[in-house]
Design an enzyme around this catalytic site. Structure first.
Site, PDB file in Angstrom:
ATOM      1  N   ASP A  69       0.840  -1.197   0.000  1.00  0.00           N
ATOM      2  CA  ASP A  69       0.000   0.000   0.000  1.00  0.00           C
ATOM      3  C   ASP A  69       0.876   1.248   0.000  1.00  0.00           C
ATOM      4  O   ASP A  69       1.958   1.248   0.588  1.00  0.00           O
ATOM      5  CB  ASP A  69      -0.892  -0.036   1.251  1.00  0.00           C
ATOM      6  CG  ASP A  69      -2.105   0.863   1.120  1.00  0.00           C
ATOM      7  OD1 ASP A  69      -2.294   1.469   0.050  1.00  0.00           O
ATOM      8  OD2 ASP A  69      -2.854   0.966   2.106  1.00  0.00           O
ATOM      9  N   HIS A 105       2.809   3.385  -9.109  1.00  0.00           N
ATOM     10  CA  HIS A 105       2.633   1.956  -9.379  1.00  0.00           C
ATOM     11  C   HIS A 105       3.886   1.359 -10.051  1.00  0.00           C
ATOM     12  O   HIS A 105       4.260   0.225  -9.779  1.00  0.00           O
ATOM     13  CB  HIS A 105       1.395   1.722 -10.245  1.00  0.00           C
ATOM     14  CG  HIS A 105       0.108   2.072  -9.535  1.00  0.00           C
ATOM     15  ND1 HIS A 105      -0.129   1.719  -8.226  1.00  0.00           N
ATOM     16  CD2 HIS A 105      -0.986   2.754  -9.937  1.00  0.00           C
ATOM     17  CE1 HIS A 105      -1.328   2.164  -7.862  1.00  0.00           C
ATOM     18  NE2 HIS A 105      -1.862   2.804  -8.880  1.00  0.00           N
ATOM     19  N   LEU A 122      11.112 -20.795  -4.440  1.00  0.00           N
ATOM     20  CA  LEU A 122      10.164 -19.870  -3.810  1.00  0.00           C
ATOM     21  C   LEU A 122       8.837 -19.963  -4.556  1.00  0.00           C
ATOM     22  O   LEU A 122       8.821 -19.985  -5.791  1.00  0.00           O
ATOM     23  CB  LEU A 122      10.688 -18.425  -3.908  1.00  0.00           C
ATOM     24  CG  LEU A 122       9.708 -17.316  -3.513  1.00  0.00           C
ATOM     25  CD1 LEU A 122       9.508 -17.278  -1.989  1.00  0.00           C
ATOM     26  CD2 LEU A 122      10.199 -15.949  -3.985  1.00  0.00           C
TER      27      LEU A 122
END
Ligand code: FPP
Length: 256
Positions: A32, A49, A143
């Site tokens: 955020d 962004h 991962l």
């Protein structure tokens, strides 16, 4: 991404004796603060962004370097559709761009991509690109990178309840046998390690419909850092917080 090194911080000195330091197996992040980061610099939201997408790359690298098994990122919530058409297009464009640019690296570095949420809402083109990326990385083990797209936790739990109710109505299962394990097995996160650490950046202190069930025993870490500023050091420091809390409270069962 670099080749797999030994996990950082896997051991530490504690009371003079070398003891294993708790590394969370599964870390989730509510990313955020992209908009505020851009606003502080007098830039359009899309610049926030873009910087956020770079922070995503760094977080993936850090998670892999530290030996985290699964990293779940909240890239687009079911509430994000309320944003302007322009911003939604910017976000999906960025996802398409990064997917193409990073896919080879993810594959090479042993990162397995998994998706949660109803990503079909992004249309057939992005949907098939995402699914190709999932297929191409399916055998990787270093991962697991879980991207939550058009994800909402209540919808996920409701879907699990519907599936189980359906099966009970058909007589395939006994309604009395519906327990926590049965519900967890129907969630999209099934098969991932239990969520150990959930981080939210930018000073907001709420879960925003993200992994509500899965976060039941997770450590929650709320940071003032805006997502584009979340770097390798911030990731390492989050792991330090986790290790310190683990040491203080003992076993996760005891902390419940
Ligand atoms: C919150 O910032 C972040 C998002 C809405 C989505 C996260 C998207 C990215 C990190 C970029 C692309 C993603 C990938 C996977 C490549 P905000 O706009 O809500 O910030 P604000 O609260 O300051 O306005």
């Amino acid at each position: 991404m670099k080749p797999a090194p030994a996990p950082k911080g896997a051991t530490g000195l504690d009371g003079g004796a070398e003891v294993p330091r708790a590394i969370p197996k599964h870390v989730a992040i509510i990313m955020d603060g992209n908009g505020r980061w851009a606003q502080q610099r007098g830039l359009p939201r899309v610049a926030g962004h873009k910087a956020g997408a770079e922070a995503v790359r760094r977080a993936i690298q850090s998670a892999a370097d530290h030996g985290v098994e699964a990293l779940t990122l909240y890239a687009f919530s079911s509430e994000n559709w309320r944003r302007s058409a322009e911003e939604i297009a910017d976000l999906t464009g960025l996802m398409r761009f990064y997917l193409e640019r990073e896919l080879a690296t993810l594959a090479k570095e042993g990162v397995r991509l998994k998706l949660i949420g109803d990503y079909s809402a992004f249309g057939p083109d992005l949907m098939s690109r995402l699914e190709r990326a999932v297929e191409r990385t399916a055998d990787n083990r270093r991962l697991t990178l879980v991207i939550a797209l058009n994800y909402g936790s209540r919808a996920e739990i409701a879907a699990a309840a519907r599936t189980l109710a359906d099966r009970a109505a058909k007589g395939e299962i006994d309604a009395q046998a519906v327990d926590e394990e049965a519900i967890a097995a129907e969630l999209q996160t099934h098969g991932l390690p239990d969520l150990d650490l959930l981080i939210r950046t930018s000073g907001e202190v709420r879960l925003s419909n993200f992994l509500l069930w899965q976060a039941a025993y997770a450590e929650l870490l709320f940071l003032d850092t805006l997502w584009p500023d979340f770097d390798e050091q911030a990731f390492a420091s989050a792991l330090e917080h986790f290790a310190a809390r683990e040491r203080r409270f003992g076993g996760r069962g005891a902390a419940a």
